[in-house]
Design an enzyme around this catalytic site. Structure first.
Site, PDB file in Angstrom:
ATOM      1  N   ARG A 165      10.775  -3.104 -33.346  1.00 20.93           N
ATOM      2  CA  ARG A 165      11.540  -4.203 -33.946  1.00 20.93           C
ATOM      3  C   ARG A 165      12.745  -4.503 -33.053  1.00 20.93           C
ATOM      4  NH1 ARG A 165      11.356  -1.958 -40.190  1.00 20.93           N
ATOM      5  NH2 ARG A 165       9.120  -2.262 -40.514  1.00 20.93           N
ATOM      6  N   ASP A 207      15.876  -6.052 -31.134  1.00 16.10           N
ATOM      7  CA  ASP A 207      17.027  -6.793 -31.644  1.00 16.10           C
ATOM      8  C   ASP A 207      17.186  -8.136 -30.937  1.00 16.10           C
ATOM      9  OD1 ASP A 207      17.757  -4.714 -33.352  1.00 16.10           O
ATOM     10  OD2 ASP A 207      19.017  -3.752 -31.840  1.00 16.10           O
ATOM     11  N   ARG A 256      20.564   1.574 -25.625  1.00 16.21           N
ATOM     12  CA  ARG A 256      21.785   0.874 -25.229  1.00 16.21           C
ATOM     13  C   ARG A 256      22.999   1.793 -25.282  1.00 16.21           C
ATOM     14  NH1 ARG A 256      21.690  -4.206 -29.057  1.00 16.21           N
ATOM     15  NH2 ARG A 256      23.751  -4.532 -28.107  1.00 16.21           N
TER      16      ARG A 256
END
Length: 249
Positions: free
Chosen positions: A51, A53, A196
């Site tokens: 999923r 972002d 990240r």
């Protein structure tokens, strides 16, 4: 009913992530509309392996769905891509075992995070121009210590859904690329913003006397360091999803 899998690539710049949301441009929403037309089978509901972002890209996203259509799998990719905008493509489709599920059947995922040394008109869509210089060898030293099975809570952003925080990372290595560097990271699953946060933390600890020790200190603490950067979404790309029988790096 048949179960099919799709391999999907997209430039996430103008998408509000993968997951369908009413009135918002998402990859899942755009794909489901195109497939409904291609398959001529009413509503199509996709399950995605990752999923992603807002702003995150993919070269190897996998999606699965069921359909009563008899359209050959080999025809789906070209027909769907003709109906899709220029920032998303179906690159492959195939029939699967009925129990296959793009997310639940996955055994590992591979992401890349790209850094550039300076802003660049073209690269800025897919790479983060790091705010200060970096040494690729020190970045690599920082992340190789993360090639373990451990609790990765320290690299999870608050507000995520409840998932097991113990991850098995089999690869976390930086390599030099023209004008920058790329983190190649593979794990059995990832936490919210995990890649990240690892990329942002690596940039910080690479300036420490012992980058690997500093990174392992963050991992062992179980807590996000105060002020530690979450690298921007644009540098992240879902490269591949692995399933049973496939060799994981």
């Amino acid at each position: 009913m048949r179960t099919l899998s799709l391999t999907v690539a997209y430039d996430g710049t103008r998408f509000h992530g993968w997951q369908v949301q009413p009135g918002i441009r998402t990859v899942q929403g755009i794909l489901e509309e195109a497939l409904k037309d291609v398959m001529n089978d009413g509503e199509i509901r996709l399950a995605g392996a990752g999923r992603t972002d807002t702003g995150v890209h993919a070269r190897g996203q996998v999606a699965s769905f069921t359909t009563s259509s008899t359209l050959p799998a080999r025809a789906i990719a070209p027909l769907a891509s003709r109906r899709l905008p220029d920032d998303v493509r179906v690159t492959h489709a195939r029939d699967m075992d009925p129990v296959f599920h793009a997310r639940h059947s996955a055994t590992a995922r591979r992401y890349a995070y790209r850094l550039s040394r300076r802003p660049d008109l073209l690269l800025d869509r897919i790479a983060w121009a790091a705010p200060h210089g970096f040494d690729v060898a020190r970045l690599d030293d920082a992340t190789r210590g993360l090639e373990v099975e451990a609790d990765f809570s320290a690299f999870q952003t608050r507000g995520s859904s409840v998932v097991p925080t113990r991850c098995r990372v089999s690869r976390a290595r930086w390599s030099a690329r023209r004008g920058g560097a790329v983190l190649d990271i593979v794990a059995d699953h990832f936490l919210y913003h995990m890649v990240r946060n690892i990329a942002g933390s690596a940039l910080e600890v690479a300036r420490a006397p012992d980058p690997r020790g500093a990174m392992l200190g963050i991992l062992d603490s179980g807590r996000r360091p105060h002020g530690s950067a979450t690298a921007p979404a644009r540098g992240l790309c879902l490269e591949r999803v692995y399933y049973e029988g496939e060799r994981i790096p």
